[in-house]
Design a protein around this motif. Structure first.
Motif, mmCIF file in Angstrom:
data_model
loop_
_atom_site.group_PDB
_atom_site.id
_atom_site.type_symbol
_atom_site.label_atom_id
_atom_site.label_comp_id
_atom_site.label_asym_id
_atom_site.label_seq_id
_atom_site.Cartn_x
_atom_site.Cartn_y
_atom_site.Cartn_z
ATOM 1 N N GLY A 147 -17.573 0.062 -53.172
ATOM 2 C CA GLY A 147 -18.816 -0.071 -52.606
ATOM 3 C C GLY A 147 -19.693 -1.124 -52.953
ATOM 4 N N LEU A 148 -19.608 -1.525 -54.519
ATOM 5 C CA LEU A 148 -20.498 -2.420 -54.928
ATOM 6 C C LEU A 148 -19.963 -4.036 -54.559
ATOM 7 N N PHE A 149 -18.749 -3.923 -54.531
ATOM 8 C CA PHE A 149 -18.232 -5.225 -53.639
ATOM 9 C C PHE A 149 -18.728 -5.701 -52.483
ATOM 10 N N PHE A 150 -18.763 -4.734 -51.470
ATOM 11 C CA PHE A 150 -19.195 -4.849 -50.266
ATOM 12 C C PHE A 150 -20.925 -5.418 -50.310
ATOM 13 N N LEU A 182 -27.866 -18.336 -34.632
ATOM 14 C CA LEU A 182 -26.703 -18.913 -33.742
ATOM 15 C C LEU A 182 -25.783 -19.019 -34.901
ATOM 16 N N ASN A 183 -25.748 -19.183 -35.819
ATOM 17 C CA ASN A 183 -24.964 -19.745 -36.724
ATOM 18 C C ASN A 183 -24.244 -18.476 -37.382
ATOM 19 N N THR A 184 -25.068 -17.341 -37.539
ATOM 20 C CA THR A 184 -24.711 -16.052 -38.620
ATOM 21 C C THR A 184 -24.787 -14.834 -37.863
ATOM 22 N N ARG A 185 -25.685 -14.608 -37.033
ATOM 23 C CA ARG A 185 -25.851 -13.086 -36.519
ATOM 24 C C ARG A 185 -24.333 -12.877 -36.096
ATOM 25 N N GLY A 186 -23.949 -13.620 -35.165
ATOM 26 C CA GLY A 186 -22.781 -13.251 -34.306
ATOM 27 C C GLY A 186 -21.675 -12.941 -34.817
ATOM 28 N N VAL A 187 -21.388 -13.413 -36.230
ATOM 29 C CA VAL A 187 -20.173 -13.418 -37.186
ATOM 30 C C VAL A 187 -20.538 -12.727 -38.514
ATOM 31 N N ILE A 188 -21.752 -12.098 -38.799
ATOM 32 C CA ILE A 188 -21.811 -11.676 -40.105
ATOM 33 C C ILE A 188 -20.939 -10.484 -40.504
ATOM 34 N N VAL A 189 -20.630 -9.697 -39.385
ATOM 35 C CA VAL A 189 -19.798 -8.614 -39.592
ATOM 36 C C VAL A 189 -18.268 -9.019 -39.810
ATOM 37 N N TYR A 190 -17.939 -9.924 -39.136
ATOM 38 C CA TYR A 190 -16.766 -10.568 -39.477
ATOM 39 C C TYR A 190 -16.459 -10.998 -40.879
ATOM 40 N N ASP A 191 -17.508 -11.810 -41.224
ATOM 41 C CA ASP A 191 -17.479 -12.416 -42.306
ATOM 42 C C ASP A 191 -17.343 -11.418 -43.358
ATOM 43 N N GLY A 193 -16.313 -8.255 -43.400
ATOM 44 C CA GLY A 193 -14.876 -7.778 -43.021
ATOM 45 C C GLY A 193 -13.881 -8.758 -43.907
ATOM 46 N N ALA A 194 -13.976 -10.113 -43.357
ATOM 47 C CA ALA A 194 -13.007 -10.999 -44.132
ATOM 48 C C ALA A 194 -12.872 -11.019 -45.566
ATOM 49 N N SER A 195 -14.073 -10.800 -46.268
ATOM 50 C CA SER A 195 -14.276 -10.819 -47.377
ATOM 51 C C SER A 195 -13.543 -9.736 -48.249
ATOM 52 N N VAL A 196 -12.742 -8.815 -47.618
ATOM 53 C CA VAL A 196 -11.930 -7.821 -48.079
ATOM 54 C C VAL A 196 -10.569 -8.793 -48.672
ATOM 55 N N ILE A 197 -10.194 -9.744 -48.085
ATOM 56 C CA ILE A 197 -9.190 -10.590 -48.544
ATOM 57 C C ILE A 197 -9.535 -11.223 -49.975
ATOM 58 N N ALA A 198 -10.884 -11.429 -50.374
ATOM 59 C CA ALA A 198 -10.892 -11.748 -51.540
ATOM 60 C C ALA A 198 -10.600 -10.556 -52.709
ATOM 61 N N ILE A 199 -10.560 -9.330 -52.471
ATOM 62 C CA ILE A 199 -10.244 -8.372 -53.322
ATOM 63 C C ILE A 199 -8.571 -8.630 -53.272
ATOM 64 N N PHE A 200 -7.975 -8.857 -52.107
ATOM 65 C CA PHE A 200 -6.483 -8.977 -52.357
ATOM 66 C C PHE A 200 -5.980 -10.356 -53.094
ATOM 67 N N ALA A 201 -6.667 -11.392 -52.871
ATOM 68 C CA ALA A 201 -6.380 -12.597 -53.680
ATOM 69 C C ALA A 201 -6.708 -12.204 -55.123
ATOM 70 N N ALA A 202 -7.653 -11.711 -55.660
ATOM 71 C CA ALA A 202 -7.999 -11.409 -56.941
ATOM 72 C C ALA A 202 -6.959 -10.276 -57.490
ATOM 73 N N TRP A 203 -6.521 -9.269 -56.853
ATOM 74 C CA TRP A 203 -5.601 -8.266 -56.969
ATOM 75 C C TRP A 203 -4.118 -9.164 -57.446
#
Length: 461
Positions: A147-150, A182-191, A193-203
């Motif tokens: 939870g803290l990671f998110f 224009l640069n952020t609001r449309g993709v902030i949720v995707y960003d 969500g994609a950050s979960v891959i950071a956990i995978f890379a660290a693991w």
């Protein structure tokens, strides 16, 4: 104060804040991860940064942020910041960026990693590395750290996007909120969500490190990162292709009338700006922008051709025929299933008046779709600020006076008040009326940015 001076001050402030954050992180740093560990993260992040996507306004997005975040949760704010700064600096050198651009990009990326780690560890009590990477078996600890990671990921996205949006806003003269939207609001949720891959890379790194192959472990994380990058690219390309197709269609329609060339594009740009200034959501802004672009597509019907070319005043019969263009436009727009509903309604009612004297249905007040009310104001402003055979374009003072005069009768009073007080809207009104904005690189914005300003990033371009 000139923009260049403001930018220099801004870059200096971001750099100083980054140095301060790194100094704090140095005092609470984790043990040195080793040269191979640092080098492997820097190298992979550098490679990912070489395949970046153009964002909407003078910036580019890169999936290297996944490796930066992984480094942050593994090695702490200081070493994670060093990895982020080194990879971005190498990327800037490879692209032969000037020193000021390179300094800003490296500094804001270091800050984007370092500051969230400080929040994650020192304010929220998260562990470095997180418990789920250390083989913790207590469910509560694992759930807490995930939870803290998110929260960490959200802080990263916000620091990164806010820092870059500030630089882009100063360099282009666009309002900060508009650039960030224009640069952020449309993709902030995707960003996030994609950050979960950071956990995978660290693991992967931790698991490989347990058998002394830590640096090689993160190579396995490259595949899902490339997939994410491909999905982002497809998203941008679909947005761009759809907007370009709509613009081609609109230009073909406007070719019938030499005096309205670029009209729909200008109305779309102005409507988008008004919607942004009015504080609408990203989806609502997008819908209004599209509605404004398509508000006159019904004029493609042959019966309107002679009326569009006629230079004298229309007869009552011709006026009645011309007024059917809004319903015909809505009918055409409704052919596209995703435009049915909000967009179609906004197109149909863009000539309704606040006092109910408009057409086609005589709606009044708040019964008129908000998008329609915005398009009506934008449409009227563009008509007043465009040269016509019988008059030259009107000045800003005259336009504002006319809007005030028709407030509460033709136009929504709250919209008029916002429009006349908005710096962003005023800038569009006084801008060149004879040049239609060009298609933006991706996702749908339409502005020609000065060549000197195209260099900041999320990483700034």
């Amino acid at each position: 104060m000139r923009n260049s001076t403001k930018i220099n001050i801004y870059v200096a402030l971001v750099t100083l804040v980054t140095i301060a954050a790194m100094a704090i992180a140095w005092r609470v740093r984790v043990p040195f991860p080793g040269y191979w560990g640092l080098a492997s993260f820097v190298f992979v992040a550098f490679l990912l940064d070489q395949t970046s996507n153009q964002l909407r306004v003078a910036a580019i997005g890169s999936t290297s942020f996944v490796m930066h975040m992984a480094a942050g949760i593994l090695f702490g704010g200081f070493w994670g910041g060093c990895i982020a700064g080194a990879s971005i600096a190498l990327s800037g050198l490879a692209r032969k960026k000037e020193f000021k651009k390179l300094l800003f990009n490296a500094a804001q990326q270091m800050l984007s990693v370092c500051a969230p780690v400080l929040v994650y560890r020192d304010l929220l009590g998260g562990s470095i590395p997180p418990s789920y990477l250390q083989g913790a078996s207590v469910p509560e600890a694992v759930q807490r750290d995930i939870g803290l990671f998110f929260i960490f990921a959200l802080c990263y996205v916000l620091v990164n996007s806010l820092a870059v949006s500030g630089a882009v806003s100063l360099s282009t003269g666009r309002p900060f909120r508009e650039v960030w939207h224009l640069n952020t609001r449309g993709v902030i949720v995707y960003d996030i969500g994609a950050s979960v891959i950071a956990i995978f890379a660290a693991w992967l790194y931790v698991k490989a490190d347990s058998v002394h192959y830590g640096p090689l472990g993160i190579i396995g994380a490259v595949i899902p990162i490339i997939v994410v990058r491909h999905v982002y690219g497809m998203y941008y390309q679909l947005q761009e292709s759809g907007q370009e197709l709509l613009q081609v269609m609109v230009k073909a329609i406007e070719a019938r009338d030499p005096y309205t060339s670029g009209h729909s594009l200008r109305v779309s740009e102005l409507s988008r700006t008004i919607a942004l200034e009015f504080g609408l959501s990203a989806r609502e802004v997008e819908q209004i922008q599209t509605s404004a672009l398509l508000h006159d597509v019904g004029k493609i019907h042959e019966e309107f051709a002679p009326l569009l070319r006629k230079e004298s005043r229309l007869t009552p019969e011709e006026t009645a025929l011309m007024q059917t263009h809004s319903t015909k436009s809505a009918e055409l727009v409704g052919i596209i299933s995703q435009f049915r509903g909000t967009i179609q309604d906004a197109v149909r009612h863009h000539h309704e008046r606040w006092d109910g004297q408009g057409y086609p249905d005589g709606l009044t007040g708040d019964a008129i779709p908000l998008g329609s009310r915005i398009i009506l104001i934008s449409d009227t402003i563009d008509a007043m600020t465009t040269d016509r055979p019988y008059r030259k374009r009107l000045s800003l003072d005259v336009v504002i006076a006319e809007l005030q005069k028709c407030k509460g009768t033709q136009f929504d009073p709250s919209l008029v008040d916002m429009v006349v007080s908005s710096v962003a809207v005023r800038r569009l009104i006084v801008g060149p009326a004879t040049e239609a904005p060009s298609a933006e690189p991706t996702r749908s914005k339409r502005v020609n940015w000065p060549a000197a300003s195209i260099w900041w990033t999320r990483r700034a371009q």
